[in-house]
Design a protein around this motif. Structure first.
Motif, PDB file in Angstrom:
ATOM      1  N   ILE A  76      67.276  42.111  41.369  1.00 29.43           N
ATOM      2  CA  ILE A  76      66.210  41.537  40.551  1.00 29.43           C
ATOM      3  C   ILE A  76      64.903  42.145  41.043  1.00 29.43           C
ATOM      4  O   ILE A  76      64.827  42.658  42.163  1.00 29.43           O
ATOM      5  N   SER A  77      63.881  42.111  40.215  1.00 31.93           N
ATOM      6  CA  SER A  77      62.559  42.594  40.609  1.00 31.93           C
ATOM      7  C   SER A  77      61.561  41.449  40.516  1.00 31.93           C
ATOM      8  O   SER A  77      61.623  40.644  39.584  1.00 31.93           O
ATOM      9  N   VAL A  78      60.664  41.390  41.499  1.00 31.36           N
ATOM     10  CA  VAL A  78      59.606  40.381  41.502  1.00 31.36           C
ATOM     11  C   VAL A  78      58.278  41.119  41.557  1.00 31.36           C
ATOM     12  O   VAL A  78      58.036  41.908  42.479  1.00 31.36           O
ATOM     13  N   GLU A  79      57.422  40.880  40.572  1.00 31.60           N
ATOM     14  CA  GLU A  79      56.162  41.611  40.464  1.00 31.60           C
ATOM     15  C   GLU A  79      54.989  40.644  40.348  1.00 31.60           C
ATOM     16  O   GLU A  79      55.167  39.455  40.094  1.00 31.60           O
ATOM     17  N   GLY A  80      53.798  41.189  40.531  1.00 34.42           N
ATOM     18  CA  GLY A  80      52.590  40.384  40.355  1.00 34.42           C
ATOM     19  C   GLY A  80      52.114  39.763  41.646  1.00 34.42           C
ATOM     20  O   GLY A  80      52.171  40.370  42.723  1.00 34.42           O
ATOM     21  N   GLU A  81      51.680  38.508  41.565  1.00 33.60           N
ATOM     22  CA  GLU A  81      51.011  37.847  42.679  1.00 33.60           C
ATOM     23  C   GLU A  81      51.995  37.223  43.669  1.00 33.60           C
ATOM     24  O   GLU A  81      52.061  36.008  43.855  1.00 33.60           O
ATOM     25  N   VAL A  82      52.796  38.089  44.299  1.00 35.34           N
ATOM     26  CA  VAL A  82      53.636  37.692  45.427  1.00 35.34           C
ATOM     27  C   VAL A  82      53.298  38.624  46.586  1.00 35.34           C
ATOM     28  O   VAL A  82      52.752  39.707  46.388  1.00 35.34           O
ATOM     29  N   THR A 107      50.881  34.700  46.456  1.00 32.27           N
ATOM     30  CA  THR A 107      49.584  35.030  47.047  1.00 32.27           C
ATOM     31  C   THR A 107      48.601  33.918  46.703  1.00 32.27           C
ATOM     32  O   THR A 107      48.885  33.034  45.886  1.00 32.27           O
ATOM     33  N   GLU A 108      47.431  33.984  47.313  1.00 35.38           N
ATOM     34  CA  GLU A 108      46.409  32.978  47.049  1.00 35.38           C
ATOM     35  C   GLU A 108      45.965  33.001  45.594  1.00 35.38           C
ATOM     36  O   GLU A 108      45.543  31.988  45.037  1.00 35.38           O
ATOM     37  N   ALA A 109      46.079  34.169  44.956  1.00 39.80           N
ATOM     38  CA  ALA A 109      45.597  34.319  43.581  1.00 39.80           C
ATOM     39  C   ALA A 109      46.631  33.927  42.536  1.00 39.80           C
ATOM     40  O   ALA A 109      46.351  33.971  41.344  1.00 39.80           O
ATOM     41  N   ALA A 110      47.821  33.520  42.954  1.00 42.13           N
ATOM     42  CA  ALA A 110      48.909  33.269  42.007  1.00 42.13           C
ATOM     43  C   ALA A 110      48.711  31.956  41.258  1.00 42.13           C
ATOM     44  O   ALA A 110      48.066  31.028  41.737  1.00 42.13           O
ATOM     45  N   GLU A 141      55.036  24.562  38.430  1.00 40.80           N
ATOM     46  CA  GLU A 141      54.138  24.281  39.543  1.00 40.80           C
ATOM     47  C   GLU A 141      54.017  25.509  40.437  1.00 40.80           C
ATOM     48  O   GLU A 141      54.928  26.321  40.536  1.00 40.80           O
ATOM     49  N   ARG A 142      52.871  25.613  41.113  1.00 42.41           N
ATOM     50  CA  ARG A 142      52.677  26.725  42.039  1.00 42.41           C
ATOM     51  C   ARG A 142      53.413  26.476  43.345  1.00 42.41           C
ATOM     52  O   ARG A 142      53.819  27.403  44.029  1.00 42.41           O
ATOM     53  N   SER A 143      53.604  25.205  43.712  1.00 38.82           N
ATOM     54  CA  SER A 143      54.288  24.865  44.954  1.00 38.82           C
ATOM     55  C   SER A 143      55.772  25.193  44.829  1.00 38.82           C
ATOM     56  O   SER A 143      56.438  24.778  43.877  1.00 38.82           O
ATOM     57  N   LEU A 144      56.307  25.932  45.796  1.00 35.85           N
ATOM     58  CA  LEU A 144      57.692  26.388  45.707  1.00 35.85           C
ATOM     59  C   LEU A 144      58.683  25.234  45.669  1.00 35.85           C
ATOM     60  O   LEU A 144      59.700  25.303  44.987  1.00 35.85           O
ATOM     61  N   ASP A 145      58.385  24.152  46.413  1.00 34.70           N
ATOM     62  CA  ASP A 145      59.343  23.045  46.441  1.00 34.70           C
ATOM     63  C   ASP A 145      59.274  22.193  45.183  1.00 34.70           C
ATOM     64  O   ASP A 145      60.057  21.262  45.014  1.00 34.70           O
ATOM     65  N   GLN A 146      58.317  22.508  44.278  1.00 35.31           N
ATOM     66  CA  GLN A 146      58.207  21.737  43.046  1.00 35.31           C
ATOM     67  C   GLN A 146      58.541  22.560  41.804  1.00 35.31           C
ATOM     68  O   GLN A 146      58.435  22.075  40.690  1.00 35.31           O
ATOM     69  N   ARG A 162      51.825  35.636  37.376  1.00 39.37           N
ATOM     70  CA  ARG A 162      50.493  35.971  36.878  1.00 39.37           C
ATOM     71  C   ARG A 162      49.389  35.586  37.867  1.00 39.37           C
ATOM     72  O   ARG A 162      49.571  34.745  38.745  1.00 39.37           O
ATOM     73  N   THR A 163      48.216  36.213  37.663  1.00 39.23           N
ATOM     74  CA  THR A 163      47.028  35.890  38.447  1.00 39.23           C
ATOM     75  C   THR A 163      46.311  34.699  37.829  1.00 39.23           C
ATOM     76  O   THR A 163      46.165  34.620  36.605  1.00 39.23           O
ATOM     77  N   ASN A 164      45.872  33.790  38.659  1.00 35.33           N
ATOM     78  CA  ASN A 164      45.092  32.644  38.196  1.00 35.33           C
ATOM     79  C   ASN A 164      43.824  33.149  37.508  1.00 35.33           C
ATOM     80  O   ASN A 164      43.026  33.867  38.126  1.00 35.33           O
ATOM     81  N   PRO A 165      43.621  32.826  36.225  1.00 34.26           N
ATOM     82  CA  PRO A 165      42.445  33.350  35.517  1.00 34.26           C
ATOM     83  C   PRO A 165      41.121  32.871  36.103  1.00 34.26           C
ATOM     84  O   PRO A 165      40.078  33.468  35.842  1.00 34.26           O
TER      85      PRO A 165
END
Length: 400
Positions: A76-82, A107-110, A141-146, A162-165
């Motif tokens: 699998i591929s994971v792209e963007g804000e990681v 990332t902080e911007a995700a 949710e942005r939180s991984l456990d949620q 995606r990046t947080n606008p």
């Protein structure tokens, strides 16, 4: 201990590895003429006793493949804000949360909004299918456990975060020279202009040369004109193009380009279209007053001459002793203290002879060395195209 047969060889090797593909193995054998021949055997049938054992000879090479080597590796591929975007091994039952975790987390911007899965389409029944991928969008949710999603990932899925606008990294500009408070300034909004930063810097000192204020802007790393500027600079300023210092200077200066500005007009019309919007990395330089004109290059006497108002280029060339025999007269530069350049040029019977201002620098380049060959059209086009961009290089060279 030697192995006289295939079964004996397997026993001496302590059996087969897990995942060995035994339905089709190969044995390469050295022939009398020193070439190799290959034969295939069903090792599974030999082990079961349904086919006879194979007698081995000296120098035989037995190849037993591993089943996983005969399949495409599922990823699998994971792209963007990681934190670690890339391709990762697919495992049955993987979810989006699992994919984000193996990619190092957000990332902080995700943002968890608009997560996207791009899924491969495999339709063996039709070659005319317009769709080339299935796209699945998720708001979570942005939180991984949620992160909650009943959608399990499939092999070759592409997960895009995606990046947080509403996320912005600070953008910094630099003000140098004759202002009350020089240094770095963080842009407060996307509409901050040159006049705003000059006001934040406390305005000009009494020694400032307002006409000479310059703005330099970083050039994109993939700028297609970088090589053109470098080659044109070396041709035009061939008196120094063999030195390592010159090459280093070209490489460093070409990372920036000069933006043409007129600060006097900008301050008269702040917030107007001529009041330039600033970008991250911009450098604003406010020079000191300079009451001389510098004349460099192919003149008889490279010198600095006291500025006299309303005098033209020819006046200062004459005071420098006139052109040398190697001068390219029509390619002489007048470089203003704000970095804007002007070239002497001819049109029909008319020839420009610009008025020189205090702090201007005049440079007369050397004639091109032709080595008995005419300069090609491509070379001339490259030089002409680059003339405007080379102005910044000229300033740096003249100040060596």
């Amino acid at each position: 201990e030697s192995a006289s047969s295939l079964l004996k060889l397997v026993q001496l090797a302590d059996g087969l590895r897990k995942g060995a593909f035994t339905e089709k193995i190969s044995i390469s054998r050295l022939n009398a003429d020193l070439t190799y021949s290959t034969a295939s055997y069903n090792l599974k049938a030999i082990l079961n006793g349904t086919e006879p054992d194979v007698v081995l000879q000296a120098d035989d090479k037995v190849f037993i493949p591993i089943i996983t080597d005969l399949r495409d590796k599922k990823t699998i591929s994971v792209e963007g804000e990681v934190r670690k975007p890339g391709a990762y091994e697919y495992k049955t039952g993987m979810t989006i949360a699992d994919a984000v975790i193996v990619a190092g987390g957000f990332t902080e911007a995700a943002t968890g909004l608009r997560l996207e899965i791009g899924r491969r389409i495999t339709n063996a029944e039709s070659k005319d299918n317009i769709e080339i991928a299935e796209v699945i969008n998720l708001d979570t949710e942005r939180s991984l456990d949620q992160i909650k999603s009943s959608i399990a990932l499939q092999p070759y899925d592409i997960v895009i975060v995606r990046t947080n606008p509403g996320y912005f990294v600070q953008k910094v500009v630099t003000v140098k020279g004759e202002v009350k408070f020089s240094g770095n300034y963080v842009l407060s909004n996307r509409n901050e202009r040159l006049s705003d930063i000059l006001n934040r810097a406390g305005g000009f000192t009494s020694l400032s040369n307002i006409k000479g204020v310059s703005l330099r802007r970083r050039v994109s790393a993939d700028d297609p004109n970088a090589d053109i500027r470098r080659n044109a600079a070396k041709k035009l300023f061939s008196t120094k193009n063999d030195s390592s210092a010159f090459t280093a200077l070209i490489d460093s200066v070409e990372a920036y380009e000069t933006v043409a500005i007129d600060v006097e007009e900008i301050l008269k019309k702040p917030k107007s279209s001529i009041d330039i919007l600033l970008q991250d990395g911009d450098v604003i330089n406010v020079p000191s007053k300079d009451d001389v004109v510098k004349v460099k290059g192919e003149v008889l006497l490279q010198t600095q001459i006291a500025y006299i108002p309303n005098r033209r280029l020819s006046y200062y060339i004459d005071l420098a002793g006139g052109f040398s025999t190697q001068a390219q007269k029509r390619k002489a530069f007048v470089v203003a203290s704000n970095g804007n350049g002007k070239r002497v040029k001819s049109f029909l019977i008319f020839k420009s002879n610009p008025i020189i201002n205090a702090g201007d620098e005049i440079f007369v380049p050397k004639k091109l060395e032709r080595d008995g060959k005419r300069v090609s059209v491509a070379e001339m086009v490259g030089i002409t195209t680059a003339l405007a961009s080379v102005a910044t290089v000229v300033i740096a060279l003249l100040r060596l």
